[in-house]
Design a protein around this motif. Structure first.
Motif, PDB file in Angstrom:
ATOM      1  N   LYS A  22      33.879 -36.297   0.127  1.00 39.46           N
ATOM      2  CA  LYS A  22      34.471 -35.681  -1.067  1.00 39.46           C
ATOM      3  C   LYS A  22      33.430 -35.422  -2.147  1.00 39.46           C
ATOM      4  O   LYS A  22      33.361 -34.338  -2.715  1.00 39.46           O
ATOM      5  CB  LYS A  22      35.571 -36.589  -1.644  1.00 39.46           C
ATOM      6  CG  LYS A  22      36.720 -36.830  -0.699  1.00 39.46           C
ATOM      7  CD  LYS A  22      37.720 -37.818  -1.251  1.00 39.46           C
ATOM      8  CE  LYS A  22      37.156 -39.212  -1.424  1.00 39.46           C
ATOM      9  NZ  LYS A  22      36.767 -39.879  -0.176  1.00 39.46           N
ATOM     10  N   THR A  23      32.623 -36.437  -2.414  1.00 42.16           N
ATOM     11  CA  THR A  23      31.639 -36.309  -3.487  1.00 42.16           C
ATOM     12  C   THR A  23      30.578 -35.268  -3.110  1.00 42.16           C
ATOM     13  O   THR A  23      30.133 -34.482  -3.951  1.00 42.16           O
ATOM     14  CB  THR A  23      31.035 -37.691  -3.781  1.00 42.16           C
ATOM     15  OG1 THR A  23      32.113 -38.541  -4.213  1.00 42.16           O
ATOM     16  CG2 THR A  23      29.975 -37.636  -4.856  1.00 42.16           C
ATOM     17  N   THR A  24      30.232 -35.250  -1.849  1.00 42.50           N
ATOM     18  CA  THR A  24      29.255 -34.260  -1.374  1.00 42.50           C
ATOM     19  C   THR A  24      29.838 -32.850  -1.474  1.00 42.50           C
ATOM     20  O   THR A  24      29.149 -31.906  -1.874  1.00 42.50           O
ATOM     21  CB  THR A  24      28.868 -34.589   0.085  1.00 42.50           C
ATOM     22  OG1 THR A  24      28.477 -35.959   0.148  1.00 42.50           O
ATOM     23  CG2 THR A  24      27.743 -33.711   0.575  1.00 42.50           C
ATOM     24  N   SER A  49      29.259 -36.458  -9.370  1.00 43.21           N
ATOM     25  CA  SER A  49      30.504 -37.194  -9.316  1.00 43.21           C
ATOM     26  C   SER A  49      30.325 -38.710  -9.392  1.00 43.21           C
ATOM     27  O   SER A  49      31.086 -39.396 -10.062  1.00 43.21           O
ATOM     28  CB  SER A  49      31.214 -36.805  -8.030  1.00 43.21           C
ATOM     29  OG  SER A  49      32.573 -36.937  -8.176  1.00 43.21           O
ATOM     30  N   ASP A  50      29.337 -39.225  -8.675  1.00 44.20           N
ATOM     31  CA  ASP A  50      29.126 -40.679  -8.694  1.00 44.20           C
ATOM     32  C   ASP A  50      28.012 -40.978  -9.683  1.00 44.20           C
ATOM     33  O   ASP A  50      26.853 -41.124  -9.309  1.00 44.20           O
ATOM     34  CB  ASP A  50      28.697 -41.192  -7.307  1.00 44.20           C
ATOM     35  CG  ASP A  50      29.862 -41.182  -6.324  1.00 44.20           C
ATOM     36  OD1 ASP A  50      31.003 -40.958  -6.759  1.00 44.20           O
ATOM     37  OD2 ASP A  50      29.612 -41.415  -5.134  1.00 44.20           O
ATOM     38  N   TYR A  51      28.333 -41.100 -10.962  1.00 44.12           N
ATOM     39  CA  TYR A  51      27.233 -41.250 -11.911  1.00 44.12           C
ATOM     40  C   TYR A  51      27.216 -42.560 -12.656  1.00 44.12           C
ATOM     41  O   TYR A  51      26.338 -42.813 -13.458  1.00 44.12           O
ATOM     42  CB  TYR A  51      27.206 -40.076 -12.887  1.00 44.12           C
ATOM     43  CG  TYR A  51      28.428 -39.914 -13.762  1.00 44.12           C
ATOM     44  CD1 TYR A  51      29.524 -39.196 -13.308  1.00 44.12           C
ATOM     45  CD2 TYR A  51      28.481 -40.444 -15.041  1.00 44.12           C
ATOM     46  CE1 TYR A  51      30.644 -39.022 -14.109  1.00 44.12           C
ATOM     47  CE2 TYR A  51      29.597 -40.277 -15.843  1.00 44.12           C
ATOM     48  CZ  TYR A  51      30.673 -39.560 -15.375  1.00 44.12           C
ATOM     49  OH  TYR A  51      31.770 -39.395 -16.157  1.00 44.12           O
ATOM     50  N   TYR A  60      29.497 -45.702  -3.481  1.00 49.37           N
ATOM     51  CA  TYR A  60      30.929 -45.549  -3.296  1.00 49.37           C
ATOM     52  C   TYR A  60      31.462 -44.907  -4.554  1.00 49.37           C
ATOM     53  O   TYR A  60      31.019 -45.262  -5.637  1.00 49.37           O
ATOM     54  CB  TYR A  60      31.532 -46.941  -3.370  1.00 49.37           C
ATOM     55  CG  TYR A  60      32.183 -47.477  -2.164  1.00 49.37           C
ATOM     56  CD1 TYR A  60      31.448 -48.190  -1.233  1.00 49.37           C
ATOM     57  CD2 TYR A  60      33.563 -47.344  -1.993  1.00 49.37           C
ATOM     58  CE1 TYR A  60      32.078 -48.769  -0.148  1.00 49.37           C
ATOM     59  CE2 TYR A  60      34.172 -47.913  -0.902  1.00 49.37           C
ATOM     60  CZ  TYR A  60      33.429 -48.629   0.016  1.00 49.37           C
ATOM     61  OH  TYR A  60      34.040 -49.207   1.064  1.00 49.37           O
ATOM     62  N   SER A  61      32.449 -44.037  -4.484  1.00 44.71           N
ATOM     63  CA  SER A  61      33.096 -43.591  -5.712  1.00 44.71           C
ATOM     64  C   SER A  61      34.054 -44.680  -6.163  1.00 44.71           C
ATOM     65  O   SER A  61      34.855 -45.164  -5.375  1.00 44.71           O
ATOM     66  CB  SER A  61      33.878 -42.302  -5.489  1.00 44.71           C
ATOM     67  OG  SER A  61      33.040 -41.312  -4.954  1.00 44.71           O
ATOM     68  N   VAL A  62      33.936 -45.065  -7.411  1.00 48.03           N
ATOM     69  CA  VAL A  62      34.784 -46.098  -7.986  1.00 48.03           C
ATOM     70  C   VAL A  62      35.772 -45.462  -8.966  1.00 48.03           C
ATOM     71  O   VAL A  62      36.890 -45.897  -9.124  1.00 48.03           O
ATOM     72  CB  VAL A  62      33.903 -47.155  -8.689  1.00 48.03           C
ATOM     73  CG1 VAL A  62      34.704 -48.056  -9.597  1.00 48.03           C
ATOM     74  CG2 VAL A  62      33.138 -47.974  -7.656  1.00 48.03           C
ATOM     75  N   ILE A  79      39.525 -32.912  -9.464  1.00 51.21           N
ATOM     76  CA  ILE A  79      39.328 -34.344  -9.697  1.00 51.21           C
ATOM     77  C   ILE A  79      38.915 -34.966  -8.371  1.00 51.21           C
ATOM     78  O   ILE A  79      39.694 -34.967  -7.412  1.00 51.21           O
ATOM     79  CB  ILE A  79      40.594 -35.021 -10.258  1.00 51.21           C
ATOM     80  CG1 ILE A  79      41.059 -34.293 -11.523  1.00 51.21           C
ATOM     81  CG2 ILE A  79      40.306 -36.489 -10.550  1.00 51.21           C
ATOM     82  CD1 ILE A  79      42.289 -34.899 -12.180  1.00 51.21           C
ATOM     83  N   ASP A  80      37.663 -35.419  -8.318  1.00 52.29           N
ATOM     84  CA  ASP A  80      37.144 -36.083  -7.113  1.00 52.29           C
ATOM     85  C   ASP A  80      37.599 -37.535  -7.182  1.00 52.29           C
ATOM     86  O   ASP A  80      37.238 -38.262  -8.098  1.00 52.29           O
ATOM     87  CB  ASP A  80      35.610 -35.987  -7.101  1.00 52.29           C
ATOM     88  CG  ASP A  80      34.985 -36.820  -5.985  1.00 52.29           C
ATOM     89  OD1 ASP A  80      35.698 -37.160  -5.022  1.00 52.29           O
ATOM     90  OD2 ASP A  80      33.777 -37.130  -6.083  1.00 52.29           O
ATOM     91  N   CYS A  81      38.412 -37.933  -6.210  1.00 50.54           N
ATOM     92  CA  CYS A  81      39.013 -39.268  -6.279  1.00 50.54           C
ATOM     93  C   CYS A  81      38.264 -40.240  -5.383  1.00 50.54           C
ATOM     94  O   CYS A  81      37.768 -39.849  -4.334  1.00 50.54           O
ATOM     95  CB  CYS A  81      40.462 -39.201  -5.815  1.00 50.54           C
ATOM     96  SG  CYS A  81      41.436 -38.093  -6.830  1.00 50.54           S
TER      97      CYS A  81
HETATM   98 MG   LIG Z   1      33.088 -40.125  -3.319  1.00 45.22          MG
END
Ligand SMILES: [Mg+2]
Ligand SMILES: Nc1nc2c(ncn2[C@@H]2O[C@H](COP(=O)(O)OP(=O)(O)O)[C@@H](O)[C@H]2O)c(=O)[nH]1
Length: 718
Positions: A22-24, A49-51, A60-62, A79-81
């Protein structure tokens, strides 16, 4: 950036299991939309997105990340979840303010338990779903396998719009059966060559094209007629049909991408821009007073805040959706939930940490603002004459709990402040200062969820904390009737104290008849009820207090004192100091002294008589039992069952649902402490569960023995 109108704005949440990409994908869309000049990677920790530091730490996306892309005169808000079940709160918030879900699949794994879990939320919120099969360049990518898994779950609603010519390292082209073209990329991805479909692919392409045309026609009578007359549909008609199918969840189109190599990302953006419904085509949000609100830019201004974060160097950033009307910089609005005034000093459209200032936003748009005074997640800000309030976001119950303490006792207050602030950001953390357990309890969605909390407190706020096994809120009750009397008498100079209470205790249950006659030790006690008080105990269960004193043995004015004494013991049960519940007490006799009787005396007499009677009434310890629902792939069912049995679980039922099993069980809270971690290790993260308080049940006698011993030991220490 120009001001986009309601019918030019599309709001899309990006869902999918952890690691699906997703983030990619978000990064590739930002790049293609011209928001960023080069694509970062999750592995290098430099994506839009993962900042947050914690995300870079764990890879990991938190948090969910809001970003916008302008694409062919449309504004696409995404919205990237986070994918992990531990951070489902982000997805739940996102689904509430977006109109379409893009569900990313890893072509290597196909449909995962995470996919199914998140899909269930899209179902709950009636949101259209588009599947995107990602990572087609992976050597283990299995596109056909993924499609058959999708069909297994969602049958003929699964409608492929593209398929890859080949997968693995050689992946570089897809056939698009909506456009009836082949798209092929150079190794660097980006803009494709649009080519005719090669002859050898034509049969397959035609077959899928036909299926798509039929699916598009199915959701609209006019299109159906046209289709019967002409045997096919124009591209525009197909788009209209697909849009109709999306809105009613009559079809789930499937796209292909390779986010890592930026292939087919532009085509996906184009489809989203052209086909996905705008807010004004979707069901209306409803206010707390039942008003359906149309996303009309000329309506009253109303902004719903769905997310707040504290960002490095800026402070609080508040994300909102314009539900109705428009908002401009400098607008003064009223917080409908807190009554306070707020000024919108600046308006932004966002891409993660990057913000672009805009002068105005209209109904349907998603944006952010900073430096609000006290707007919390879930609040609504309104313009003059508008009183809308919304509370449509319902979060799942927590399923992992720990007691939390600062390493340095003096930090307790500061820790609470931080916890409260973090709860603002992630509402699926539940924080409770338990008077009963004398512990601060944090609960969340899983071990990783809580570990993240700890990491953030320790690294961002530099406050070391510890987690402990939380205490269990046991209860005490009785299983049979018994009788006791107690005389409190003191004569040491000055005024004396005297009070005597005779009472009967028995287990209370719903709908029990009024007391009549009791026998204890060969003696008969005939009860005539004068007054009944039923008390709903704060901690659950009931206390029924019956006055059946005859002949004025005790003055009515002393009865409240007797009850007070009993309540003191109910609050600190005679067995283990836990709350007592479900007891009926009949005070039937006693004695007074004309001079020495007072409230204190009767309080003490009541308390001690109750305590004695309670201990002889077959007292038992009750423990909280939870309804647990586990979704698990069939292969792991046996292991999951035997693990549950080791946790004193009672299996209540089992259903097979396409590809996975659903287990229903009742499990004591005590045994759930490590459950999320064990389940995840038994199934390699392929199962999920929910838990919800069900009831208090008697503990088995061996457990009761242990608890009594442990309590005696703590009493001896004191
Ligand atoms: Mg992610
Ligand atoms: N080979 C390949 N790897 C990818 C692709 N997309 C993402 N990845 C990798 O998959 C992993 C998870 O990606 P990420 O975007 O963090 O997934 P998320 O958890 O869904 O946000 C990372 O190591 C990515 O580099 C792709 O299209 N091809």
């Amino acid at each position: 950036m120009k001001v986009y109108q309601t019918n030019e704005i599309k709001n899309i949440s990006i869902l999918g299991s952890s690691g699906s990409g997703k983030t990619t994908l978000a990064e590739a869309m930002l790049y293609e939309g011209g928001v960023i000049k080069r694509r970062g990677t999750v592995d290098a920790g430099n994506t839009v997105s993962d900042y947050f530091p914690v995300e870079k730490e764990y890879g990991y996306s938190v948090f969910s990340t809001v970003f916008s892309v302008e694409w062919q005169d449309r504004k696409l808000n995404f919205i990237d979840c986070p994918g992990s079940d531990d951070f489902i709160g982000g997805a739940v918030s996102a689904l509430n303010v977006t109109d379409t879900a893009l569900m990313v699949l890893n072509a290597q794994y196909g449909v995962e338990v995470g996919t199914i879990n998140q899909f269930r939320y899209t179902e709950q919120f009636h949101k259209p779903v588009i599947f995107v099969v990602n990572q087609l360049d992976n050597d283990k990518a299995d596109y056909d396998g993924t499609i058959s898994q999708l069909r297994e779950q969602w049958g003929s609603k699964i409608v492929p719009i593209q398929y890859p010519i080949s997968t693995g390292a050689s992946f570089n082209a897809v056939v698009d059966v909506l456009k009836m073209k082949m798209y092929r990329w150079k190794p660097e991805g980006g803009v494709p060559d649009v080519l005719e479909i090669p002859a050898e692919e034509m049969d397959k392409a035609m077959e899928l094209h036909k299926a798509l045309v039929e699916a598009a026609a199915e959701n609209d009578d006019m299109l159906m007629e046209k289709f019967f007359e002409e045997g096919t549909l124009s591209e525009d008609d197909m788009r209209a049909g697909i849009r109709a199918g999306l809105v009613i969840r009559g079809m789930y189109p499937v796209f292909c991408v390779c986010a890592g190599r930026d292939m087919c990302v532009r085509r996906t953006l184009e489809f989203l821009g052209n086909v996905v419904p705008c807010t004004d085509k979707m069901p209306r949000p409803v206010t707390t007073s039942g008003v359906e609100v149309t996303p009309d830019s000329n309506g009253p201004t109303s902004l719903f805040f769905f997310k707040t974060t504290v960002e490095p160097h800026i402070g609080q950033v508040s994300y909102f959706k314009v539900i109705s009307g428009k908002v401009k910089e400098g607008d003064d609005l009223l917080n409908a939930d807190r009554g306070s005034k707020e000024r919108i000093a600046q308006l932004f459209t966002v891409a993660g940490q990057t913000r672009v200032q805009v002068p105005e936003m209209v109904a349907g748009d998603i944006g952010a603002t900073v430096k609000l005074k006290e707007v919390r997640r879930g609040n609504t800000l309104n313009g003059k004459g508008c009183d809308y309030r919304f509370d449509f976001i319902k979060y799942p119950d927590p399923k992992f709990r720990r007691a939390i303490k600062p390493v340095n006792e003096a930090d307790a207050e500061k820790m609470m402040e931080i916890l409260m602030r973090m709860r603002e950001e992630d509402p699926t953390w539940v924080i409770e200062q338990s008077k009963e357990l004398k512990q601060t309890i944090v609960s969340g969605q899983g071990e990783f969820h809580l570990r993240t909390l700890k990491w953030r407190i320790e690294n961002n706020d530099k406050l070391p904390i510890e987690f402990f096994e939380p205490k269990i809120p046991y209860r005490e009750t009785i299983t049979k009737a018994s009788r006791a009397d107690y005389r409190h008498k003191k004569q040491s100079g000055g005024a004396g104290q005297f009070g005597e209470v005779h009472l009967i205790v028995e287990p209370y249950y719903e709908g029990m008849p009024a007391p009549d006659t009791y026998r204890f030790g060969g003696q008969e006690f005939k009860i005539s009820v004068r007054d009944t008080q039923t008390i709903d105990l704060e901690w659950g269960g009931k206390l029924v207090f019956i006055n059946s004193i005859v002949g004025g043995a005790i003055d009515a004015r002393f009865l409240p004192a007797i009850l007070k004494g009993i309540m003191a013991r109910m609050e600190q049960g005679p067995l283990t100091g836990s709350y007592a519940r479900d007891v009926r007490i009949i005070v039937y006799d006693g004695k007074m002294h004309p001079v020495d009787s007072n409230e204190i005396s009767f309080m003490l007499a009541g308390r001690n008589a109750f305590s004695t009677a309670f201990k002889e009434a077959g007292p038992k310890i009750l423990e909280p039992v939870y309804d647990v629902e586990v979704s698990v792939p069939a292969d792991y069912l046996g292991d999951v069952m035997s693990d549950l049995q080791g946790r004193r679980a009672i299996i209540m039922g089992m259903n097979s649902e396409k590809g996975y099993e659903k287990l229903l069980a009742k499990v004591p809270l005590k045994e759930m402490s490590t459950y999320s971690t064990s389940l995840s290790s038994i199934t390699g993260g392929r199962a999920s569960f929910t838990m919800k308080f069900a009831s208090y049940e008697l503990v088995p006698s061996d457990v009761q023995e242990k608890l009594l011993k442990a309590y005696e030991a703590t009493q001896a220490e004191d």
